[in-house]
Design an enzyme around this catalytic site. Structure first.
Site, PDB file in Angstrom:
ATOM      1  N   GLN A  97     -12.208 -23.884  -6.473  1.00 28.72           N
ATOM      2  CA  GLN A  97     -13.601 -23.490  -6.289  1.00 28.72           C
ATOM      3  C   GLN A  97     -14.412 -24.493  -5.491  1.00 28.72           C
ATOM      4  O   GLN A  97     -13.984 -25.627  -5.277  1.00 28.72           O
ATOM      5  CB  GLN A  97     -14.267 -23.307  -7.651  1.00 28.72           C
ATOM      6  CG  GLN A  97     -14.204 -24.547  -8.529  1.00 28.72           C
ATOM      7  CD  GLN A  97     -14.897 -24.345  -9.879  1.00 28.72           C
ATOM      8  OE1 GLN A  97     -15.962 -24.872 -10.103  1.00 28.72           O
ATOM      9  NE2 GLN A  97     -14.295 -23.567 -10.760  1.00 28.72           N
ATOM     10  N   HIS A  99     -18.924 -25.286  -4.629  1.00 29.08           N
ATOM     11  CA  HIS A  99     -20.299 -24.921  -4.954  1.00 29.08           C
ATOM     12  C   HIS A  99     -21.165 -25.034  -3.702  1.00 29.08           C
ATOM     13  O   HIS A  99     -20.918 -25.893  -2.852  1.00 29.08           O
ATOM     14  CB  HIS A  99     -20.826 -25.822  -6.072  1.00 29.08           C
ATOM     15  CG  HIS A  99     -19.906 -25.864  -7.254  1.00 29.08           C
ATOM     16  ND1 HIS A  99     -19.727 -24.775  -8.079  1.00 29.08           N
ATOM     17  CD2 HIS A  99     -19.072 -26.822  -7.717  1.00 29.08           C
ATOM     18  CE1 HIS A  99     -18.841 -25.089  -9.006  1.00 29.08           C
ATOM     19  NE2 HIS A  99     -18.412 -26.317  -8.809  1.00 29.08           N
ATOM     20  N   GLU A 134     -21.826 -31.619  -9.169  1.00 27.10           N
ATOM     21  CA  GLU A 134     -21.290 -31.924 -10.496  1.00 27.10           C
ATOM     22  C   GLU A 134     -20.493 -33.216 -10.494  1.00 27.10           C
ATOM     23  O   GLU A 134     -19.947 -33.627  -9.482  1.00 27.10           O
ATOM     24  CB  GLU A 134     -20.487 -30.743 -11.061  1.00 27.10           C
ATOM     25  CG  GLU A 134     -19.289 -30.318 -10.253  1.00 27.10           C
ATOM     26  CD  GLU A 134     -18.665 -29.002 -10.758  1.00 27.10           C
ATOM     27  OE1 GLU A 134     -19.353 -28.179 -11.384  1.00 27.10           O
ATOM     28  OE2 GLU A 134     -17.478 -28.803 -10.493  1.00 27.10           O
ATOM     29  N   HIS A 264     -12.292 -27.874  -4.977  1.00 28.97           N
ATOM     30  CA  HIS A 264     -11.688 -28.615  -6.084  1.00 28.97           C
ATOM     31  C   HIS A 264     -11.110 -27.683  -7.143  1.00 28.97           C
ATOM     32  O   HIS A 264     -11.452 -26.505  -7.212  1.00 28.97           O
ATOM     33  CB  HIS A 264     -12.707 -29.567  -6.723  1.00 28.97           C
ATOM     34  CG  HIS A 264     -13.940 -28.887  -7.249  1.00 28.97           C
ATOM     35  ND1 HIS A 264     -14.998 -28.535  -6.446  1.00 28.97           N
ATOM     36  CD2 HIS A 264     -14.294 -28.493  -8.489  1.00 28.97           C
ATOM     37  CE1 HIS A 264     -15.941 -27.959  -7.167  1.00 28.97           C
ATOM     38  NE2 HIS A 264     -15.543 -27.907  -8.416  1.00 28.97           N
ATOM     39  N   ARG A 283     -15.091 -18.918  -5.682  1.00 25.77           N
ATOM     40  CA  ARG A 283     -13.690 -19.152  -6.015  1.00 25.77           C
ATOM     41  C   ARG A 283     -12.762 -18.682  -4.897  1.00 25.77           C
ATOM     42  O   ARG A 283     -13.036 -17.681  -4.249  1.00 25.77           O
ATOM     43  CB  ARG A 283     -13.322 -18.436  -7.324  1.00 25.77           C
ATOM     44  CG  ARG A 283     -14.111 -18.957  -8.507  1.00 25.77           C
ATOM     45  CD  ARG A 283     -13.668 -18.325  -9.826  1.00 25.77           C
ATOM     46  NE  ARG A 283     -14.616 -18.690 -10.881  1.00 25.77           N
ATOM     47  CZ  ARG A 283     -15.719 -17.993 -11.141  1.00 25.77           C
ATOM     48  NH1 ARG A 283     -15.992 -16.902 -10.467  1.00 25.77           N
ATOM     49  NH2 ARG A 283     -16.546 -18.399 -12.067  1.00 25.77           N
TER      50      ARG A 283
HETATM   51 ZN   LIG Z   1     -16.764 -27.016  -9.925  1.00 31.99          ZN
END
Ligand SMILES: [Zn+2]
Length: 406
Positions: A97, A99, A134, A264, A283
């Site tokens: 995935q 972001h 994140e 990642h 994804r």
């Molecule tokens: Zn992630």
């Protein structure tokens, strides 16, 4: 300052032992426990346990945003907690995935709104208009794939594999060993027709077995991971894509920051994770969930990356900050022993609300004439007006994390 109970999330990739053991509960747990959410996310808010009874942290924040979050946070992020803190235990690999950036998220959210896809639809990519930087911090050894490896090194991996079916792709990358070459190769692999995939993939997996069987050598973790992914997700183009990514093992205490566009996949381990309060995930495979390859390709950053591992060190007994550029959160680690006194949880420059999460030992938080005992696997919520507590432990050693607004 009150105890905060995390909201447990059960996903198939979770562990029946890791989070249960961390919280001192019987193992194995009846369901795989994947995540514990400590935050005010509308999807699953944590529970605040105060003298007046139990309440959802979301309701508590909603009823008094300025009192709970402070006016600086409300002015900047609106009347909501800007970060989400989690405990995460992966027994199996998670999806491949990335972001979006703030601009991509705002544009994608507006675009999907305009096309009328319901926000809670399973095919929706953008659940909100926020980016989702994140940071994951290992509590055990933690394996992950993150960011595109230097293509020169990836070409060495292809050579090492010596699989004839890889030759055309190897030539493709060798002709352009940079971000453009990575974009071309990743795009062709992730969009490969199943027929073609069913030829290349078994050969690559066979190549991994042969290379590993030829004795100790290069790329052992990389090859093992590709084999493992091939077992979990047979026929999935994401398994080939894994050949292009940095294979990272974090030691306990080390962190991995995932900026917008970083491709990642978490593979295995227990960790603390903190992120901007967003659900925006694109994804590319290795999952039964919604995959949107064209949209993933729009947000991916193909610039090769050294493994972005954070290993901050600091003075013992003071909060050690994991430096990231994310404005929504700051997280710091505090390690202490039973002989330590006067240890502060104050994170320099922070004025907002805080969540103190204990991952080792039991600790006493002392502030404003009150003492709050937080057990391993538990947390405490401190509003913007609560003073920073001093922390002590009766356990031999203790470790806690302080999460706050960046
Ligand atoms: Zn992630």
């Amino acid at each position: 300052m009150d105890l905060l109970d995390g909201a447990a999330r059960s996903y198939a990739w979770g562990s029946r032992t890791a989070l249960a053991a961390l919280r001192g509960r019987p193992t194995p747990s009846p369901h795989p426990e994947a995540e514990l959410w400590f935050g005010a996310h509308p999807g699953d808010p944590a529970t605040l346990r105060s003298e007046t009874g139990d309440a959802s942290l979301l309701d508590v924040v909603d009823s008094d945003p300025v009192g709970q979050l402070g006016s600086a946070t409300v002015d900047k992020y609106g009347a909501r907690l800007p970060f989400l803190l989690k405990l995460l235990a992966a027994e199996e690999p998670l999806s491949l995935q990335a972001h979006p950036s703030s601009a991509q998220a705002a544009e994608g959210f507006a675009r999907e709104n305009a096309t009328g896809v319901a926000v809670d639809s399973s095919v929706r990519n953008y659940k909100d208009s926020s980016h989702k930087p994140e940071l994951v911090i290992a509590l055990t050894r933690f394996d992950a794939l993150a960011g595109f490896r230097d293509p020169k090194r990836t070409l060495e991996l292809f050579d090492h594999l010596a699989v004839p079916e890889l030759a055309p792709y190897s030539e493709m990358l060798a002709a352009q060993p940079d971000s453009s070459g990575l974009r071309a190769l990743f795009t062709s692999w992730i969009t490969l027709p199943q027929r073609a995939l069913d030829v290349v993939l078994p050969s690559v997996l066979e190549g991994c077995v042969v290379a590993l069987g030829s004795g100790p050598g290069d790329f052992v973790p990389e090859l093992r991971t590709v084999l493992e992914l091939g077992e979990f997700y047979p026929g999935d183009g994401g398994v080939l894509a894994a050949l292009l990514l940095n294979r990272i093992t974090l030691e306990p205490g080390q962190g991995l920051y995932l900026a917008a566009g970083n491709l990642h996949a978490y593979l295995r381990g227990t960790a603390v994770e903190i992120m901007a309060n967003s659900d925006n995930v694109l994804r590319g495979g290795l999952t039964p969930k919604h995959v949107d390859v064209p949209e993933l390709l729009r947000v991916l950053d193909f610039e090769p990356l050294d493994a972005p591992v954070l290993d901050p060190e600091g003075e013992r007994g003071t909060p050690v900050v994991y430096p990231t550029p994310a404005p929504e959160f700051t997280i710091a680690r505090v390690d202490l022993t039973s002989s330590d006194t006067g240890i502060t949880t104050a994170v320099a420059g922070s004025t907002g609300p805080r969540i103190v999460l204990v991952t080792e030992g039991d600790v006493d938080l002392v502030a404003g004439g009150r003492t709050l005992t937080v057990h391993r696997g538990g947390a405490a919520w401190l509003s913007a007006t609560d003073p920073d507590p001093v922390v002590t432990t009766a356990s031999e050693t203790a470790r806690l994390f302080v999460a706050t607004v960046g």
